[in-house]
Design an enzyme around this catalytic site. Sequence first.
Site, PDB file in Angstrom:
ATOM      1  N   ASP A   1       1.069  23.441  30.686  1.00  0.00           N
ATOM      2  CA  ASP A   1       0.367  24.808  30.419  1.00  0.00           C
ATOM      3  C   ASP A   1       1.533  25.913  30.003  1.00  0.00           C
ATOM      4  OD1 ASP A   1      -1.646  26.419  30.292  1.00  0.00           O
ATOM      5  OD2 ASP A   1      -2.519  25.885  32.196  1.00  0.00           O
TER       6      ASP A   1
ATOM      7  N   ASP B   1     -10.360  27.282  27.552  1.00  0.00           N
ATOM      8  CA  ASP B   1     -10.633  27.628  28.847  1.00  0.00           C
ATOM      9  C   ASP B   1     -12.289  27.483  29.003  1.00  0.00           C
ATOM     10  OD1 ASP B   1      -8.239  27.259  29.762  1.00  0.00           O
ATOM     11  OD2 ASP B   1      -7.757  29.301  30.300  1.00  0.00           O
TER      12      ASP B   1
END
Length: 689
Positions: free
Chosen positions: A444, A512
């Site tokens: 990430d 997301d």
Amino acid sequence: MLEIADNGRTWVLSGPASSYAVHLTGDDELLHLHWGPRITLADAEALAVRPLPDYWPFESPLDGREEYPVEGGPRFVRPALSVRSDERRGTEWRFEQYEAEGDHLRLGFRDGGLAITLHYRMRHDVVERWVTLDNEGPALELLRADSATWTLPDREEWRLSQLHGRWAAESRLTASPLTYGEKIIGSRRGHTGHQHLPWVALDTDATEERGEVYGCALGWSGSWRIAVAQLPDARVQITGGVGYDDSGLLRLEPGESYTTPVFAGLWSDGGFGGASRAWHAYQRAYVIPDADQDRPVLFNSWEATEFDISEEQQGTLARRAAAIGVELFVVDDGWFGKRTSDRAGLGDWTVNRDRFPNGLKPLADYVHALGMQFGIWVEPEMVNPDSELYRAHPDWVQFQPGRKRTEFRNQLVLNLAREDVQEYLWEQLDALLSSAPIDYVKWDFNRCFTDAGWPGEPYPQRLWVDHVRALYALLDRLRAAHPNVAFESCSGGGGRIDLGIMSRTDQVWTSDNTDPLDRLAIQHGFSQIHPARVMAAWVTDSPNTQLNGRVSSLRFRFVSSMAGVLGVGGDLTRWTEEELAEAGEWVALYKEIRPLVQHGDLYRLRPPRGGLSAVQYVRGDEAVVLAWLQAQSHGEPVPALRLQGLDPTASYECPETGETHSGAVLLHHGLRTGLRGDFDAAVFRLRRI
């Protein structure tokens, strides 16, 4: 295929359907000749003898025709190359030689001590272009070094398509008329960015399955810029490369070199759908690691647990995930350091012993015993001020001396351009992957560059380039040392998706936003350039408490996520036995159609604009249609779908409808019976008989 004229000054690269041609004039000016339908070398030589227009003194005959414009001389267009030395600025180059090796063409130029090599390679119908700069003289500064300039043929009323967005609303497709002047998209954030994917497409009247489309995609995971310019004589050029502005990329000392990333271009006469299928085939063949392998169905713990995790709790989720057919179990944030919230722990990549008393190996072994692979989440390029790493090395972050260190999500960006930071991360991550049987890493990157300083470095702005080069090198090193570990690129969702990161990772986290309806538009835009084989998509809980509170059926959520690499991210401990049983049926169905979705040709049958939307995947003698009905007015029938890519002379059976269809079928009856109301979805399989 590469063809070269007898005089060694005209070159033609050809793929199955297209050709790209350039020509060197007697004055050593490299001109663009052709990009489009396939032509012969004789055709290119005929184009090469056409005289340049006599525009001077207020316009340049090179502008809009030169293959790679440099700064300096009789040029007024945006330069692709801008160089500054202690004595002068600009380039006055001369051709030296060409080299041909298979389908790889290298055109070499020189300006004093600077050797400039333009690279070309045709793969399928995608032209890869990049530039190598070798400094064999005094030190100089690269203010701008773009990968390529693309020249389009003379057309009227060009239309520009691009993918724009923001966090949780990435990859939104938009198109607008191209007008005179420049249209610039890019990122000045240090990573690819949620705001634009580095891709543009131009057409005049193309539809989904008809008409010419020119597309360009940049393979770079840092700051970037693509400029689309319609010049005063209406000609169009597209220039793109590393960096957003011209403030300086690198300083090349004597003996140093720089190679730009690839800027790939594609011409297609099959409309936007044909262009997408060509892009997808190219990436599966030449970009994505191990693209011929199926990506497994995964479970990710984030939305179920967030930071509140433990070995026992993860084991409970793992048992439920295995029971519904999940193949890869991923422990997300919260397993390391003092990471009980987003305020601490980043940078300390050692297991939290309060949560995992004996490390990760017992859980990984348990997951393997359940028949699943084991994965882990990391964010190596970041650090929390509340961490052992930052307390020991506060100088390891990007910062400007005497200025406040800006925090986003309570974290700072490590200066990965530093060799000591690179070595620290290698040691930490190599030790992590050696400590337990880990099969997968979700990598990430949750904030942009802000205070991009490097105190004490003579040329601090190089960190914008060197951070990305170090990221690539670290991923390459980890993959070589741990060849059985797969990697996913994530950046708060879709903030780092491009051909560069995709060449080093096995899939990407698309957004997301896991709301299944919102995802249809995101996935529609994503599919313009990237294939389903890398597009991770999760089934999460309803209502969608993470984002919008929308309620949706498990059926709708699964069929939405089955359009890519299927994952599950809901709290399975709260799902009912009926929901778990239904989930198991959807997972089993996905495994049946997975080869078509992940490796087949995509046809976008209806875009997600309300009402019915659908996509189709075709591979060999099989096809599958995923359809979603957002809303249906009373009395309004579900519209029929005309399928694509099938043999019109053949017959196909569909187990969902129990009917036999021709290859030119309109899927009609099955849609009416399979879609029963608002927010419904259906899957239809077809097999040739």
